[in-house]
Design a protein around this motif. Structure first.
Motif, PDB file in Angstrom:
ATOM      1  N   THR A 220       0.847  -1.191   0.000  1.00  0.00           N
ATOM      2  CA  THR A 220       0.000   0.000   0.000  1.00  0.00           C
ATOM      3  C   THR A 220       0.883   1.242   0.000  1.00  0.00           C
ATOM      4  OG1 THR A 220      -0.094   0.252   2.407  1.00  0.00           O
ATOM      5  CG2 THR A 220      -1.709  -1.237   1.406  1.00  0.00           C
ATOM      6  N   SER A 221       0.285   2.376  -0.302  1.00  0.00           N
ATOM      7  CA  SER A 221       1.036   3.634  -0.304  1.00  0.00           C
ATOM      8  C   SER A 221       1.592   3.933   1.076  1.00  0.00           C
ATOM      9  CB  SER A 221       0.130   4.772  -0.778  1.00  0.00           C
ATOM     10  OG  SER A 221      -0.240   4.574  -2.118  1.00  0.00           O
ATOM     11  N   LEU A 268       1.012  -2.125  -6.318  1.00  0.00           N
ATOM     12  CA  LEU A 268       0.401  -1.436  -5.181  1.00  0.00           C
ATOM     13  C   LEU A 268      -1.120  -1.467  -5.313  1.00  0.00           C
ATOM     14  CD1 LEU A 268       2.626   1.722  -4.659  1.00  0.00           C
ATOM     15  CD2 LEU A 268       2.551  -0.339  -3.269  1.00  0.00           C
ATOM     16  N   VAL A 271      -2.361   2.612  -6.066  1.00  0.00           N
ATOM     17  CA  VAL A 271      -1.371   3.409  -6.783  1.00  0.00           C
ATOM     18  C   VAL A 271      -1.896   4.810  -7.087  1.00  0.00           C
ATOM     19  CG1 VAL A 271      -2.080   2.544  -9.041  1.00  0.00           C
ATOM     20  CG2 VAL A 271       0.225   3.421  -8.735  1.00  0.00           C
ATOM     21  N   LEU A 274      -0.992   7.181  -4.457  1.00  0.00           N
ATOM     22  CA  LEU A 274       0.431   7.377  -4.188  1.00  0.00           C
ATOM     23  C   LEU A 274       1.018   8.538  -4.976  1.00  0.00           C
ATOM     24  CD1 LEU A 274       3.106   6.459  -2.903  1.00  0.00           C
ATOM     25  CD2 LEU A 274       3.423   4.958  -4.875  1.00  0.00           C
ATOM     26  N   THR A 275       0.672   8.645  -6.245  1.00  0.00           N
ATOM     27  CA  THR A 275       1.333   9.664  -7.073  1.00  0.00           C
ATOM     28  C   THR A 275       1.128  11.086  -6.548  1.00  0.00           C
ATOM     29  OG1 THR A 275      -0.547   9.429  -8.603  1.00  0.00           O
ATOM     30  CG2 THR A 275       1.513   8.333  -9.194  1.00  0.00           C
ATOM     31  N   THR A 277       0.997  11.907  -3.454  1.00  0.00           N
ATOM     32  CA  THR A 277       1.937  11.957  -2.332  1.00  0.00           C
ATOM     33  C   THR A 277       3.358  12.166  -2.827  1.00  0.00           C
ATOM     34  OG1 THR A 277       0.528  10.498  -1.009  1.00  0.00           O
ATOM     35  CG2 THR A 277       2.832  10.674  -0.343  1.00  0.00           C
TER      36      THR A 277
END
Length: 471
Positions: A220-221, A268, A271, A274-275, A277
């Motif tokens: 996970t992120s 992930l 995902v 996440l980007t 972040t």
């Protein structure tokens, strides 16, 4: 030919002398020694203005110098730190004022020699520390990636956007190996001070044809960010609140440039979260992402697609791997003997290396037949590793379009032809191709005014037999 050390050594002497003269400068932004790793390391540890960090570098060097050259160290401290004038130093040393400048030059030379040694020791130690953060390389020599590697070096070392660079391509094509080569190049050339490597990979394909699970991948992120914090900020307590830890990580990454590799991003679970972040953590830090899925929908992301090896390079790789494995007959085989390998698996490095590995046990025609018919464990595992998750993500329309791809010319076909042979409307095929190209199951080739679509030779082989067992 020996490198010329005189020029940089002379440059360092001038810089150190100027930095000593600027000890009491009111310009806090003067960073004369910022090209030294010693400076950048202290800046991360102590913080403060550039002039303060410069003074810390000098002070620590003078203190260390006093252990072997106490007179010179005391002179530098009196002359520059305490601002003792030349005439007073001359009186105290009982020498002419002109001689004081000789003493000063000698003291500065001693200090520069010490700083040079310290810098070399610090850089060597730092390089060893960074190399320990990398996974063991899976290659001896990478072939056919020179142009892409140079492009990556340019992207990562340029202090400007893009801050996120995605290395994309089908499984086994060499994305992780290319990223590894990039980091090793940056470390060797002293072009990166800090880096981290976080992998979301859940399994590895070994060259015996088996699938090995990976212990504790970042799924996970939040787990990925936690892994970054563990690598880069080990001093933080495990009980530090997540928001505080993330703020500390952000401050560090936005103060000092890092290069951070996130491997196998497509595995992930979240995902998409996440980007944003990563964008929030970037600048001047750069992120390198490897993914089987092309993230075309993500903004401000540079895409670098890894293509399969050309036929000449693929044959070189086969011979190289055979030589390393002591398969001398295979290494000495003619192009005509090796071409069936390329025709079966194309330029996929993982598949090529599997064929070489299987050559210890089986005859080449048998290996290629099993790959075509998917009748052995290694062949099935190869297809499982490369294609299974992508296949499961496809809707019926995308599967129909993919199954039609072998009917086209291996050099590529236009949308109208593929729609006809696949019994699909052009609009339907466009929708399907968007997904297939994003998953790197289909290649989109051509220029601005024309596009043609094709598949890798290994994908073509996979679609002949193995895929029928997954319906």
């Amino acid at each position: 030919m020996q490198p010329n050390r005189a020029a940089p050594y002379s440059s360092l002497r001038r810089t150190v002398h100027q930095a000593l003269k600027n000890w009491h400068s009111t310009n806090e932004e003067t960073a004369l020694l910022s090209n030294l790793y010693l400076y950048r390391s202290l800046q991360r540890q102590e913080g403060g203005s550039p002039r303060r960090v410069t003074n810390l570098v000098l002070l620590q060097a003078i203190e260390r110098l006093s252990a072997t050259y106490e007179t010179e160290a005391r002179f530098l401290q009196a002359r520059f730190l305490e601002r003792e004038p030349i005439h007073r130093l001359a009186n105290r040393l009982n020498v002419a004022e002109s001689t004081v400048y000789v003493v000063q030059r000698q003291a500065i030379n001693r200090l520069v020699e010490l700083l040079h040694r310290q810098e070399e020791e610090a850089v060597m130690s730092q390089k060893a520390r960074l190399l320990q953060r990398l996974e063991p390389p899976t290659y001896t020599e990478l072939l056919g990636i020179e142009e892409q590697l140079e492009r990556l070096v340019q992207l990562i070392t340029t202090p400007a956007a893009p801050w996120l660079v995605a290395i994309e391509g089908i499984g086994g094509i060499g994305k992780t190996a290319l990223a590894d080569a990039l980091l090793r190049r940056l470390i060797a050339e002293g072009r990166v001070d800090e880096l981290a490597w976080v992998s979301a990979r859940q399994q590895r394909f070994n060259l015996g044809g088996g699938l090995d699970p990976v212990a504790k991948p970042a799924l996970t992120s939040d787990q990925l960010v936690a892994a970054l914090i563990k690598q880069l900020l080990p001093e933080l307590s495990t009980t530090t609140p997540v928001d505080q830890a993330l703020a500390t990580l952000r401050s560090r990454l936005q103060t000092t440039q890092h290069v951070i590799l996130i491997d196998n991003l497509e595995t992930l679970a979240d995902v998409e979260s996440l980007t944003p972040t990563l964008h929030n953590l970037a600048n001047p830090t750069k992120f390198v992402l490897t993914s089987r899925h092309s993230l075309y929908s993500e903004p401000n992301l540079c895409h670098l697609r890894v293509a399969e090896l050309s036929r000449p390079v693929a044959l070189r790789l086969i011979r190289q791997e055979a030589q390393l494995s002591n398969l001398l007959e295979l290494a000495a085989a003619s192009d005509a003997d090796l071409l069936p390998i390329f025709e079966t698996v194309g330029g996929n490095p993982l598949a090529l290396r599997l064929v070489v590995g299987q050559a210890h046990l089986y005859a080449l025609p048998s290996i290629l037949y099993e790959l075509k018919m998917a009748q052995s464990g290694p062949a099935e595992n190869l297809y499982e590793f490369i294609y299974r998750k992508a296949w499961e993500r496809l809707d019926p329309l995308s599967r129909q379009a993919l199954l039609a791809m072998p009917l086209g010319n291996p050099a590529g076909e236009d949308i109208e032809y593929l729609a006809e042979v696949g019994d699909l409307a052009v609009g339907e095929l466009r929708t399907a191709l968007s997904k297939l190209v994003t998953l790197n199951l289909v290649d989109a080739r051509g220029g601005l005014h024309e596009r043609r679509y094709t598949i890798h030779s290994l994908t073509r082989t996979f679609l002949q037999q193995q895929v029928a067992r997954w319906f």
